[in-house]
Write a protein that holds these residues in place. Structure first.
Motif, PDB file in Angstrom:
ATOM      1  N   CYS A 217       0.550  -1.469   0.184  1.00  0.00           N
ATOM      2  CA  CYS A 217       0.123   0.484  -0.053  1.00  0.00           C
ATOM      3  C   CYS A 217       0.606   1.287   0.247  1.00  0.00           C
ATOM      4  O   CYS A 217       0.440   1.933  -0.920  1.00  0.00           O
ATOM      5  CB  CYS A 217      -0.955   0.075   0.927  1.00  0.00           C
ATOM      6  SG  CYS A 217      -1.698   1.189   1.958  1.00  0.00           S
ATOM      7  N   VAL A 218       1.762   1.536   1.605  1.00  0.00           N
ATOM      8  CA  VAL A 218       2.492   2.235   0.644  1.00  0.00           C
ATOM      9  C   VAL A 218       3.488   2.483  -0.039  1.00  0.00           C
ATOM     10  O   VAL A 218       3.647   3.726  -0.882  1.00  0.00           O
ATOM     11  CB  VAL A 218       3.598   2.896   2.020  1.00  0.00           C
ATOM     12  CG1 VAL A 218       4.229   3.344   2.284  1.00  0.00           C
ATOM     13  CG2 VAL A 218       2.942   2.355   3.181  1.00  0.00           C
ATOM     14  N   SER A 219       4.414   1.838  -0.773  1.00  0.00           N
ATOM     15  CA  SER A 219       5.496   1.399  -1.851  1.00  0.00           C
ATOM     16  C   SER A 219       4.018   1.789  -3.234  1.00  0.00           C
ATOM     17  O   SER A 219       4.677   2.630  -4.165  1.00  0.00           O
ATOM     18  CB  SER A 219       6.114   0.152  -1.988  1.00  0.00           C
ATOM     19  OG  SER A 219       5.180  -0.716  -2.496  1.00  0.00           O
ATOM     20  N   SER A 220       2.782   1.244  -2.944  1.00  0.00           N
ATOM     21  CA  SER A 220       2.079   2.173  -4.221  1.00  0.00           C
ATOM     22  C   SER A 220       1.959   2.988  -4.556  1.00  0.00           C
ATOM     23  O   SER A 220       1.705   4.014  -5.664  1.00  0.00           O
ATOM     24  CB  SER A 220       0.702   1.161  -4.431  1.00  0.00           C
ATOM     25  OG  SER A 220       1.263  -0.101  -4.767  1.00  0.00           O
ATOM     26  N   PHE A 221       1.674   4.030  -3.089  1.00  0.00           N
ATOM     27  CA  PHE A 221       0.840   5.283  -2.590  1.00  0.00           C
ATOM     28  C   PHE A 221       2.447   6.271  -3.116  1.00  0.00           C
ATOM     29  O   PHE A 221       2.702   7.660  -4.020  1.00  0.00           O
ATOM     30  CB  PHE A 221       0.331   5.684  -1.587  1.00  0.00           C
ATOM     31  CG  PHE A 221      -0.674   6.134  -1.525  1.00  0.00           C
ATOM     32  CD1 PHE A 221      -1.509   6.436  -2.119  1.00  0.00           C
ATOM     33  CD2 PHE A 221      -1.183   4.507  -1.312  1.00  0.00           C
ATOM     34  CE1 PHE A 221      -3.499   6.357  -2.567  1.00  0.00           C
ATOM     35  CE2 PHE A 221      -2.392   4.484  -1.265  1.00  0.00           C
ATOM     36  CZ  PHE A 221      -3.937   5.073  -1.955  1.00  0.00           C
ATOM     37  N   VAL A 222       3.881   5.917  -2.899  1.00  0.00           N
ATOM     38  CA  VAL A 222       5.051   6.110  -2.968  1.00  0.00           C
ATOM     39  C   VAL A 222       5.385   5.809  -4.550  1.00  0.00           C
ATOM     40  O   VAL A 222       5.283   7.748  -4.850  1.00  0.00           O
ATOM     41  CB  VAL A 222       5.962   6.307  -2.390  1.00  0.00           C
ATOM     42  CG1 VAL A 222       7.467   6.438  -2.983  1.00  0.00           C
ATOM     43  CG2 VAL A 222       6.145   6.137  -0.452  1.00  0.00           C
ATOM     44  N   LYS A 223       5.329   6.353  -5.541  1.00  0.00           N
ATOM     45  CA  LYS A 223       5.449   5.624  -6.600  1.00  0.00           C
ATOM     46  C   LYS A 223       4.764   5.970  -7.835  1.00  0.00           C
ATOM     47  O   LYS A 223       4.720   7.244  -7.971  1.00  0.00           O
ATOM     48  CB  LYS A 223       4.981   4.139  -7.649  1.00  0.00           C
ATOM     49  CG  LYS A 223       6.120   3.337  -6.824  1.00  0.00           C
ATOM     50  CD  LYS A 223       6.516   2.089  -7.060  1.00  0.00           C
ATOM     51  CE  LYS A 223       7.540   0.379  -7.014  1.00  0.00           C
ATOM     52  NZ  LYS A 223       7.122  -0.537  -7.656  1.00  0.00           N
ATOM     53  N   ALA A 224       3.411   6.321  -7.109  1.00  0.00           N
ATOM     54  CA  ALA A 224       2.932   6.828  -7.963  1.00  0.00           C
ATOM     55  C   ALA A 224       3.137   8.345  -8.008  1.00  0.00           C
ATOM     56  O   ALA A 224       2.607   9.371  -8.370  1.00  0.00           O
ATOM     57  CB  ALA A 224       0.684   7.058  -6.839  1.00  0.00           C
ATOM     58  N   ASN A 225       2.711   9.257  -6.006  1.00  0.00           N
ATOM     59  CA  ASN A 225       3.436  10.215  -5.860  1.00  0.00           C
ATOM     60  C   ASN A 225       4.712  10.816  -6.329  1.00  0.00           C
ATOM     61  O   ASN A 225       4.538  11.963  -7.367  1.00  0.00           O
ATOM     62  CB  ASN A 225       3.748  10.846  -4.528  1.00  0.00           C
ATOM     63  CG  ASN A 225       3.883  12.141  -4.410  1.00  0.00           C
ATOM     64  OD1 ASN A 225       3.836  12.463  -5.233  1.00  0.00           O
ATOM     65  ND2 ASN A 225       4.972  12.372  -3.572  1.00  0.00           N
ATOM     66  N   ARG A 226       5.740  10.049  -7.355  1.00  0.00           N
ATOM     67  CA  ARG A 226       6.679  10.071  -7.845  1.00  0.00           C
ATOM     68  C   ARG A 226       6.093  10.250  -9.806  1.00  0.00           C
ATOM     69  O   ARG A 226       7.061  11.207 -10.026  1.00  0.00           O
ATOM     70  CB  ARG A 226       8.000   9.011  -7.828  1.00  0.00           C
ATOM     71  CG  ARG A 226       8.967   9.166  -6.290  1.00  0.00           C
ATOM     72  CD  ARG A 226       9.696   7.933  -6.393  1.00  0.00           C
ATOM     73  NE  ARG A 226      10.165   8.133  -5.198  1.00  0.00           N
ATOM     74  CZ  ARG A 226      11.041   6.881  -4.252  1.00  0.00           C
ATOM     75  NH1 ARG A 226      11.450   5.497  -5.128  1.00  0.00           N
ATOM     76  NH2 ARG A 226      11.287   6.879  -3.549  1.00  0.00           N
ATOM     77  N   ARG A 227       5.356   9.406  -9.919  1.00  0.00           N
ATOM     78  CA  ARG A 227       5.494   9.353 -11.526  1.00  0.00           C
ATOM     79  C   ARG A 227       4.516  10.851 -11.507  1.00  0.00           C
ATOM     80  O   ARG A 227       4.659  11.455 -13.007  1.00  0.00           O
ATOM     81  CB  ARG A 227       3.914   7.667 -11.970  1.00  0.00           C
ATOM     82  CG  ARG A 227       3.852   8.609 -12.939  1.00  0.00           C
ATOM     83  CD  ARG A 227       3.461   6.759 -13.016  1.00  0.00           C
ATOM     84  NE  ARG A 227       4.373   5.942 -13.218  1.00  0.00           N
ATOM     85  CZ  ARG A 227       4.323   4.930 -13.969  1.00  0.00           C
ATOM     86  NH1 ARG A 227       3.007   4.331 -13.906  1.00  0.00           N
ATOM     87  NH2 ARG A 227       4.767   3.571 -13.624  1.00  0.00           N
TER      88      ARG A 227
END
Length: 179
Positions: free
Chosen positions: A165-175
């Protein structure tokens, strides 16, 4: 007050005919052989004399000031314009695609990562609730190996799904920021 259908049809017909004539002349210009390429292919005087003997219009086209020569120059110019327009159209459509689809792909990818992050969060929440319930069962049945294994599995699932969950939101923020 209504529209005069006869006048509208006449104007529409004239416009369609003019557009068709323009299209036909552009196609003729684009498919015509390049006269300057023929001149470069046969630079010798023998080749020039053979071509002028074969067609009198080619001899007229080669003379300065003759309408046939102007026609050849005009055809060359029109062919060059058609080619440049085609290249410009191809480059413009490529840039348009990059300008429109680039941000769309970028944002849709970020949205997809956020959506998967939400689902992982839901699974993490359910496994956390299950671990909390297993903790209560473990206290009631002290020494139960089955309850202990279920508690460890629920905690492990909660940790793994929380990480996703956390890694998906971090990747979405970076993208979304473009990093």
């Amino acid at each position: 007050m209504g529209m005069d259908s006869v006048r509208f049809g006449r104007v529409l017909g004239i416009g369609a005919r003019l557009a068709a004539k323009t299209m036909v002349s552009a196609v003729d210009a684009a498919t015509a052989p390049n006269p300057s390429a023929e001149a470069k292919a046969k630079p010798s005087a023998d080749a020039a004399s053979v071509s002028t003997a074969a067609s009198p219009s080619a001899a007229a086209a080669g003379k300065e000031g003759v309408p046939g020569g102007r026609l050849a120059e005009r055809a060359v110019r029109t062919t060059a314009q058609v080619r440049q327009t085609g290249r410009g159209l191809k480059e413009g459509s490529k840039r348009f695609g990059e300008a429109v689809w680039g941000p769309f792909v970028k944002l849709s990818g970020a949205l997809w990562l956020e959506l998967t992050g939400v689902f992982f969060g839901i699974f993490a929440m359910f496994s956390s609730v299950s671990a909390w319930k297993m903790r209560g069962v473990l206290h009631e049945a002290a020494g139960s190996r089955d309850a202990h294994v279920r508690l460890v599995m629920a905690v492990a699932m909660a940790v793994v799904f929380s990480y996703f969950c956390v890694s998906s939101f971090v990747k979405a923020n970076r993208r979304a920021k473009g990093r």
